[in-house]
Write an enzyme that holds these catalytic residues in place. Structure first.
Site, short mmCIF file in Angstrom:
data_model
loop_
_atom_site.label_atom_id
_atom_site.label_comp_id
_atom_site.label_asym_id
_atom_site.label_seq_id
_atom_site.Cartn_x
_atom_site.Cartn_y
_atom_site.Cartn_z
CE LYS A 114 10.04 8.69 -1.08
NZ LYS A 114 11.11 7.81 -1.54
CE LYS A 193 3.91 -0.96 -1.67
NZ LYS A 193 4.71 -0.36 -2.72
CE LYS A 196 11.36 -2.93 9.59
NZ LYS A 196 12.60 -3.55 9.11
#
Ligand code: TRP
Length: 328
Positions: A114, A193, A196
């Site tokens: 991240k 995976k 959304k």
């Protein structure tokens, strides 16, 4: 208080949940509802590190809450609440700063991934697992259902509990991971995976035609080019989804028809879409009722927060006392 074991899990306020959330997590939470005392937290304080619109966050919290209730998490049996509504989460997280080495935080894979995406890295990205540890340890959770991507954070939670206990006396419970029965749910693209943001999934409140529009794009066995080519269910992502959502009695036939090229991929996907539509039907019905009365959804979350706070406040009293902040 019961003598049931305590289960805690958190979910990002990502708006309406999707098939991967359901198969990988929520289905298990619902199934365990009677055997455990469950705490399920919408982790909004974990979700403020990037750019976001405040009104949008509010909708995402609301839609996730509706999703949790709609799939059958029952506020009469489980405690369902929003993290920021219970201030003890951030209070305990601050105190855990005292026993958490920066090096341990820097080693987290999620932090490395991240932080690479920011020009200026917010410190909350680094400290994220400290808040997660507070979420869990406030409720003396015995088990924490997590996907494989969260196992490292759970291990750090255990380390924080051990370090704190070593310093201030044995009080915090070291939780065990409960690895999801659904496993890692691959997206319809068969590449990553389900998520959304990748658009490789389908919302749990999607209408039947939207379900079909998404499922028909699903990637199947790449070696099965022509209708007459025999398929290999064991490598086909559509087949692995069938195993999760289609009536078990139909699976041998789906397997057989694929291997013998008796049925084409598109028809196989149509059966999958129908299974998903059936699975989602009661979710949509419940969600319609919930959305018609938003004030009641917020009120239910507020009752959940009250229940959570009752436990969390006790933990904080004991923590503060052991840390020398209040007279013993
Ligand atoms: N970090 C988790 C995720 O991104 C969410 C989360 C926050 C969580 N606190 C938690 C999960 C506590 C389990 C337990 O999915």
């Amino acid at each position: 208080m019961t003598d049931k074991k305590i289960i805690f899990s958190g979910v990002q306020p990502s708006g309406e949940a999707h098939l991967g959330n359901y198969l990988g997590a929520f289905r298990q939470w619902v199934d365990l509802q009677d055997d455990y005392e469950g705490f399920y937290c919408i982790v909004d304080e974990h979700a403020v590190m990037g750019e976001y619109e405040p009104t949008d966050l509010q909708h995402r919290i609301f839609d996730m809450a509706v999703s949790l209730y709609a799939v059958g998490l029952d506020p009469e049996r489980s405690v369902i609440f929003v993290q920021s509504h219970v201030s003890e989460h951030t209070e305990l997280a601050w105190l855990f700063n005292a026993v958490t080495p920066v090096g341990a935080l820097e080693r987290m894979t999620q932090y490395k991934d991240k932080s690479a995406r920011y020009e200026s890295v917010p410190s909350g990205i680094l400290n994220y697992p400290i808040l997660q540890a507070a979420d869990i340890l406030l409720y003396h959770a015995d088990v924490v259902p997590v996907g494989e991507d969260q196992q490292q954070h759970l291990e750090l939670t255990r380390e924080i509990a051990r370090k704190w206990n070593a310093r201030f006396g044995d009080y915090l419970k070291e939780p065990e991971a409960l690895i999801g029965t659904g496993g890692r749910i691959m997206g319809l693209d068969g590449k990553a995976k389900m998520s959304k943001s990748l658009g490789n999934t389908v919302g749990i409140l999607a209408e039947p035609d939207e379900v079909w529009a998404q499922v028909r794009t699903a990637v199947t066995d790449p070696q099965r080019v022509k209708l007459t080519d025999p398929g290999r269910p064991e490598v086909c992502n559509v087949f692995s989804l069938h195993k999760l959502v289609t009536d078990a009695a139909k699976i041998p036939d789906i397997d057989h028809q694929c291997r013998t090229a008796g049925r084409g991929c598109i028809d196989c996907k149509r059966i999958l879409a129908d299974s998903i539509i059936e699975l989602f039907r009661p979710f949509r019905e419940r969600a319609d009722v919930l959305r018609a009365d938003p004030a009641e959804v917020w009120a239910a979350l507020s009752r959940g927060a009250d229940q959570a706070r009752a436990v969390a406040a006790d933990t904080m009293r004991e923590v503060r006392s052991r840390m020398g902040m209040t007279p013993t």
